[in-house]
Motif scaffolding. Structure first.
Motif, PDB file in Angstrom:
ATOM      1  N   ARG A   1     -27.199  -9.328 -16.897  1.00 53.31           N
ATOM      2  CA  ARG A   1     -28.393  -9.119 -17.629  1.00 53.31           C
ATOM      3  C   ARG A   1     -28.208  -9.409 -19.137  1.00 53.31           C
ATOM      4  O   ARG A   1     -27.505  -8.833 -19.737  1.00 53.31           O
ATOM      5  CB  ARG A   1     -28.720  -7.515 -17.639  1.00 53.31           C
TER       6      ARG A   1
ATOM      7  N   SER B   1     -24.845  -5.739 -18.697  1.00 45.39           N
ATOM      8  CA  SER B   1     -25.819  -6.229 -19.568  1.00 45.39           C
ATOM      9  C   SER B   1     -24.754  -6.853 -20.630  1.00 45.39           C
ATOM     10  O   SER B   1     -23.840  -6.352 -21.218  1.00 45.39           O
ATOM     11  CB  SER B   1     -26.159  -5.175 -20.416  1.00 45.39           C
TER      12      SER B   1
ATOM     13  N   GLU C   1     -28.482  -1.183  -7.217  1.00 49.08           N
ATOM     14  CA  GLU C   1     -27.980  -2.069  -8.272  1.00 49.08           C
ATOM     15  C   GLU C   1     -27.469  -1.036  -9.334  1.00 49.08           C
ATOM     16  O   GLU C   1     -27.973  -0.156  -9.843  1.00 49.08           O
ATOM     17  CB  GLU C   1     -29.039  -2.873  -9.118  1.00 49.08           C
TER      18      GLU C   1
ATOM     19  N   ARG D   1     -26.578  -0.594 -12.873  1.00 52.14           N
ATOM     20  CA  ARG D   1     -26.618  -1.346 -14.291  1.00 52.14           C
ATOM     21  C   ARG D   1     -25.499  -0.668 -15.291  1.00 52.14           C
ATOM     22  O   ARG D   1     -25.550   0.402 -15.261  1.00 52.14           O
ATOM     23  CB  ARG D   1     -27.956  -1.358 -14.846  1.00 52.14           C
TER      24      ARG D   1
ATOM     25  N   ASP E   1     -30.561  -9.056 -21.529  1.00 49.77           N
ATOM     26  CA  ASP E   1     -31.465  -8.288 -21.936  1.00 49.77           C
ATOM     27  C   ASP E   1     -31.190  -6.688 -22.583  1.00 49.77           C
ATOM     28  O   ASP E   1     -30.301  -6.256 -21.858  1.00 49.77           O
ATOM     29  CB  ASP E   1     -32.277  -7.960 -20.506  1.00 49.77           C
TER      30      ASP E   1
ATOM     31  N   ALA F   1     -24.182  -4.824 -12.042  1.00 51.99           N
ATOM     32  CA  ALA F   1     -25.164  -5.813 -13.151  1.00 51.99           C
ATOM     33  C   ALA F   1     -24.606  -5.104 -14.368  1.00 51.99           C
ATOM     34  O   ALA F   1     -24.819  -4.321 -14.775  1.00 51.99           O
ATOM     35  CB  ALA F   1     -26.478  -5.449 -12.766  1.00 51.99           C
TER      36      ALA F   1
ATOM     37  N   SER G   1     -30.941 -11.988 -15.259  1.00 50.06           N
ATOM     38  CA  SER G   1     -32.059 -11.708 -15.692  1.00 50.06           C
ATOM     39  C   SER G   1     -32.178 -11.886 -17.445  1.00 50.06           C
ATOM     40  O   SER G   1     -31.162 -11.781 -17.855  1.00 50.06           O
ATOM     41  CB  SER G   1     -32.666 -10.262 -15.084  1.00 50.06           C
TER      42      SER G   1
END
Ligand code: SF4
Length: 330
Positions: free
Chosen positions: A229, A192, A167, A169, A231, A190, A263
């Motif tokens: 994400r 954010s 992954e 990020r 988060d 991924a 998430s």
């Protein structure tokens, strides 16, 4: 962009060091012993250094990969993270790195092959299991890609391992290393994301929401699996409407077949990190929110946290199946 480069003495001749230093011919070069001599001393001001971070080129000797904390919530039974860089190009006010490190300088570990040997060893020791590796824990995975060539070097490597998942990020739009090659079936890019009204206040230097969405669109068109994400969720008046609009904007073009996971988690920081960051930015509005200290962590008051999680969960489950949803509760 880089004005000073520290180089550990014993890697001066390393080909990656030569390549990187050649990109910055005007930078001041300083040879040092171990990177910790520059990075770890206490009498440094993270906020000041963040204005013009130096690059420290170093070699890592141990702990190439680490197990993710228990309850990480996403991934497989066996989950690891690794960081080829310490620190980040961007300046998110909620970032725990500001509380964790004394210095805002970037440390780049140039011995990628040793990371890869460790990752291979872990995969070979669990040949029947899927193993997830997370990059972008102590840095942004792609933000410094033109300097580091990280994805370019690690994607073919991960592609050669039959049971490894990667992954990446990121908040970055530096996706050329990915779109210029065939997608890896076991790689998740991924992103954010936060509503514009929030990102504009607390995600300094990071690409705008529109640019991130554009990068996601391109990656998806090229066949890459995407992770979303949300988060940390950040509280401010009107957050419901802001997140609702964000979800609407994102899911208007996301192809669910290529969506690996979503998430969700609220703003939270270990107490010691929070204290340090608050001291660096005493006037920061983020820290004027209704916060609570509990079990060594600082986050929103329980009721607010639950309200935010519940609201966003309901919204998200209107777009995605529950199997792709990974809420992270404190
Ligand atoms: S992008 Fe991630 S690592 Fe970089 S400053 Fe923001 S929170 Fe920290």
């Amino acid at each position: 962009m880089i004005e000073t480069i520290y180089i550990e003495d014993n890697i001066q001749q390393h080909p990656r060091v030569q390549e990187i230093t050649a990109r910055f011919p005007a930078a001041r070069r300083i040879v040092c012993g171990r990177y910790g001599e520059v990075f770890n001393p206490k009498a440094q001001n993270f906020r000041l250094q963040k204005q013009k971070p130096a690059l420290i080129l170093a070699e890592k000797y141990k702990n190439f990969t680490l197990e993710t904390p228990k309850g990480y919530g996403i991934g497989a039974k066996e989950n690891y993270y690794f960081s080829h860089i310490l620190n980040c190009l961007y300046d998110c006010r909620y970032c725990f790195l500001q509380g964790m490190y004394q210095s805002a300088n970037y440390v780049l570990f140039v011995n990628y092959e040793d990371f890869q040997d460790d990752i291979r060893r872990i995969c070979e020791s669990h040949p029947k299991d899927d193993i997830h590796f997370f990059s972008g824990y102590d840095c942004d995975s792609l933000a410094l890609e033109p300097v580091t060539g990280f994805a370019e070097q690690f994607l073919p490597f991960f592609g050669s391992l039959p049971n490894a998942w990667l992954e990446l990020r990121t908040k970055s739009t530096q996706t050329r290393s990915l779109t210029s090659r065939e997608p890896l079936p076991r790689c998740i890019v991924a992103f954010s994301l936060s509503p514009n009204e929030i990102a504009n206040k607390v995600e300094d230097k990071a690409p705008s929401l529109e640019r991130r969405l554009d990068a996601i669109k391109k990656l998806q068109q090229h066949g890459w699996q995407i992770g979303l994400r949300f988060d940390p969720l950040i509280y401010q008046t009107g957050y419901q409407q802001q997140y609702q609009q964000l979800f609407e904007q994102v899911f208007a073009f996301i192809d669910l077949k290529q969506l690996h996971s979503v998430s969700l988690g609220v703003f939270r920081l270990p107490e010691s990190f929070y204290k340090k960051i608050h001291a660096l930015y005493p006037d920061e509005l983020l820290f004027a929110s209704p916060l609570e200290h509990q079990n060594g962590m600082v986050s929103y008051q329980k009721e607010l946290e639950q309200e935010m999680m519940q609201y966003c969960t309901e919204q998200l489950l209107g777009y995605i199946p529950s199997q792709k949803f990974f809420p992270c509760m404190n």
